[in-house]
Write a protein that holds these residues in place. Sequence first.
Motif, PDB file in Angstrom:
ATOM      1  N   LYS A 209       0.849  -1.193   0.000  1.00 29.64           N
ATOM      2  CA  LYS A 209       0.000   0.000   0.000  1.00 29.64           C
ATOM      3  C   LYS A 209       0.881   1.238   0.000  1.00 29.64           C
ATOM      4  N   ASN A 210       0.564   2.172  -0.833  1.00 30.82           N
ATOM      5  CA  ASN A 210       1.371   3.394  -0.939  1.00 30.82           C
ATOM      6  C   ASN A 210       0.461   4.548  -1.348  1.00 30.82           C
ATOM      7  N   ILE A 211       0.263   5.474  -0.425  1.00 30.18           N
ATOM      8  CA  ILE A 211      -0.650   6.585  -0.702  1.00 30.18           C
ATOM      9  C   ILE A 211      -0.131   7.489  -1.819  1.00 30.18           C
ATOM     10  N   ARG A 212       1.193   7.493  -2.050  1.00 33.84           N
ATOM     11  CA  ARG A 212       1.753   8.313  -3.139  1.00 33.84           C
ATOM     12  C   ARG A 212       1.232   7.845  -4.490  1.00 33.84           C
ATOM     13  N   TYR A 213       1.080   6.530  -4.642  1.00 34.61           N
ATOM     14  CA  TYR A 213       0.505   6.008  -5.885  1.00 34.61           C
ATOM     15  C   TYR A 213      -0.950   6.428  -6.021  1.00 34.61           C
ATOM     16  N   LEU A 214      -1.637   6.504  -4.890  1.00 37.07           N
ATOM     17  CA  LEU A 214      -3.023   6.961  -4.911  1.00 37.07           C
ATOM     18  C   LEU A 214      -3.097   8.409  -5.380  1.00 37.07           C
ATOM     19  N   PHE A 215      -2.187   9.254  -4.899  1.00 34.64           N
ATOM     20  CA  PHE A 215      -2.150  10.645  -5.365  1.00 34.64           C
ATOM     21  C   PHE A 215      -1.949  10.702  -6.872  1.00 34.64           C
ATOM     22  N   ASP A 216      -1.068   9.840  -7.393  1.00 39.93           N
ATOM     23  CA  ASP A 216      -0.827   9.797  -8.843  1.00 39.93           C
ATOM     24  C   ASP A 216      -2.099   9.422  -9.595  1.00 39.93           C
ATOM     25  N   GLU A 217      -2.855   8.477  -9.031  1.00 45.89           N
ATOM     26  CA  GLU A 217      -4.082   8.026  -9.678  1.00 45.89           C
ATOM     27  C   GLU A 217      -5.129   9.144  -9.687  1.00 45.89           C
ATOM     28  N   LEU A 218      -5.241   9.857  -8.581  1.00 47.04           N
ATOM     29  CA  LEU A 218      -6.198  10.965  -8.513  1.00 47.04           C
ATOM     30  C   LEU A 218      -5.810  12.092  -9.460  1.00 47.04           C
ATOM     31  N   ARG A 219      -4.500  12.355  -9.561  1.00 49.35           N
ATOM     32  CA  ARG A 219      -4.029  13.407 -10.482  1.00 49.35           C
ATOM     33  C   ARG A 219      -4.325  13.038 -11.929  1.00 49.35           C
ATOM     34  N   ARG A 220      -4.246  11.736 -12.225  1.00 50.66           N
ATOM     35  CA  ARG A 220      -4.511  11.302 -13.603  1.00 50.66           C
ATOM     36  C   ARG A 220      -5.962  11.596 -13.978  1.00 50.66           C
ATOM     37  N   ILE A 221      -6.884  11.323 -13.070  1.00 47.49           N
ATOM     38  CA  ILE A 221      -8.288  11.627 -13.340  1.00 47.49           C
ATOM     39  C   ILE A 221      -8.494  13.132 -13.471  1.00 47.49           C
ATOM     40  N   GLN A 222      -7.832  13.897 -12.603  1.00 46.91           N
ATOM     41  CA  GLN A 222      -7.933  15.355 -12.672  1.00 46.91           C
ATOM     42  C   GLN A 222      -7.402  15.880 -14.000  1.00 46.91           C
ATOM     43  N   ASN A 223      -6.296  15.317 -14.477  1.00 46.42           N
ATOM     44  CA  ASN A 223      -5.719  15.739 -15.764  1.00 46.42           C
ATOM     45  C   ASN A 223      -6.634  15.384 -16.927  1.00 46.42           C
ATOM     46  N   GLN A 224      -7.295  14.228 -16.845  1.00 44.66           N
ATOM     47  CA  GLN A 224      -8.220  13.832 -17.909  1.00 44.66           C
ATOM     48  C   GLN A 224      -9.388  14.809 -18.003  1.00 44.66           C
ATOM     49  N   LEU A 225      -9.827  15.286 -16.842  1.00 45.39           N
ATOM     50  CA  LEU A 225     -10.900  16.290 -16.839  1.00 45.39           C
ATOM     51  C   LEU A 225     -10.402  17.607 -17.420  1.00 45.39           C
ATOM     52  N   PHE A 226      -9.176  17.972 -17.059  1.00 45.70           N
ATOM     53  CA  PHE A 226      -8.610  19.241 -17.546  1.00 45.70           C
ATOM     54  C   PHE A 226      -8.479  19.238 -19.071  1.00 45.70           C
ATOM     55  N   TYR A 227      -8.065  18.088 -19.613  1.00 44.37           N
ATOM     56  CA  TYR A 227      -7.873  17.991 -21.066  1.00 44.37           C
ATOM     57  C   TYR A 227      -9.127  17.495 -21.789  1.00 44.37           C
ATOM     58  N   GLN A 228     -10.256  17.527 -21.095  1.00 48.99           N
ATOM     59  CA  GLN A 228     -11.556  17.239 -21.701  1.00 48.99           C
ATOM     60  C   GLN A 228     -11.640  15.842 -22.316  1.00 48.99           C
ATOM     61  N   ASN A 229     -11.115  14.852 -21.594  1.00 53.05           N
ATOM     62  CA  ASN A 229     -11.263  13.476 -22.040  1.00 53.05           C
ATOM     63  C   ASN A 229     -12.745  13.109 -22.037  1.00 53.05           C
ATOM     64  N   LYS A 230     -13.264  12.704 -23.197  1.00 48.32           N
ATOM     65  CA  LYS A 230     -14.714  12.506 -23.358  1.00 48.32           C
ATOM     66  C   LYS A 230     -15.272  11.484 -22.369  1.00 48.32           C
ATOM     67  N   ARG A 231     -14.584  10.377 -22.207  1.00 51.62           N
ATOM     68  CA  ARG A 231     -15.081   9.327 -21.319  1.00 51.62           C
ATOM     69  C   ARG A 231     -15.114   9.806 -19.865  1.00 51.62           C
TER      70      ARG A 231
END
Length: 365
Positions: A209-231
């Motif tokens: 378990k590593n919360i840093r990886y969780l931060f990376d996962e949350l940032r990825r979703i945030q970036n997808q929203l920023f770049y208007q990923n349709k899905r």
Amino acid sequence: MIMAYLNDKLISANDAKKSDDFSCPVCKEKVVLKKGAIMSPHFSHRKNSDCLTLMEEGETEEHLLGKQQLYFFTQYNETLVENYLPKIKQRPDLLWKSLAIEFQCSPISINRLEQRIGGYKKQHIKSLWILGSKYRKRFGQPSTNKFYYYFEKLGFTMFFWLTAKNKLEIRYNCRYVYGKLKYQMIEVSSLHELMQFLKNPGMIMSDRKNIRYLFDELRRIQNQLFYQNKRTIDWQNHCYLNGHDINGAPIECHFSNTCLPLFGKDYLVWKILILNGLVDNIECKQLLEIVNDIYKLQVHYPLIKSPEKFILKEYANILSILSKKGYIRIIGDRIQIIKSLNWFDDYYQKIQKLSQCEGAFVDRI
């Protein structure tokens, strides 16, 4: 083809001489031996032939060489090469006892793959699909995922042939961890080694378990929203309908961060959509169907028996966690809400909260 008849006996292209007369094992027409500096030795039909095997000719160098190497990989006792099965009109690359070995280098549709596998099953033949270099480069992509196997001791597994090494590469214990594809790997040199490995694979690694990886996962979703990923935008809109932010999902979404390849890299989103869709008195089956429709979950794994059972098991695990923590109660086939989950206002509020209680949160997950 790498095998043909010479005087009613099968002979390999490697051992054949150009002065001899050869015939196709399927249609019995004359075939031509081709030996050159570029392609591996092989037999080819003459022009205007109506043989059923013509659709498979024009093979790549990798496929021709790989078939020859795989012949020796089986140690060629009881191994038939390109043996035509007239009842199902199929010709496996190799047939060892009741195991068809297919070396797949070219694209194949999911429907065609299912037909081929189904044909072998009708003949009580199991099939081992081994993939070439192009599929290996696309490991983790939808075009390759349909070749997953599942073994109790190995988990989700895929096979690749390495012509440069003359070895079989096995990628096993395949799973997504915080949205990243992880696996273990081993190379074997013979069918006997493969069978021994399947029986006794040794240690199967678990994930820390590593919360840093969780931060990376949350940032990825945030970036997808920023770049208007349709899905991702579509998923966010479904959350908005219930007054939620997809990146503000409750902590309970993160109690399990490892998933099977069925869910892909967006396993976290699948869990968020489940919590977003929770309403009092909803049927368990109905909630899962709604979420899978929004998520566009595809379960096309023709080499795995009942892949849907993995989805149901994971879904049951999520409901069990929510029940144990006192959020829901399941009565019959319906979910009763006992207390509301805590959603954060947005991504930044959640990141701040997680950073403040990092140590305690890691212990909880």
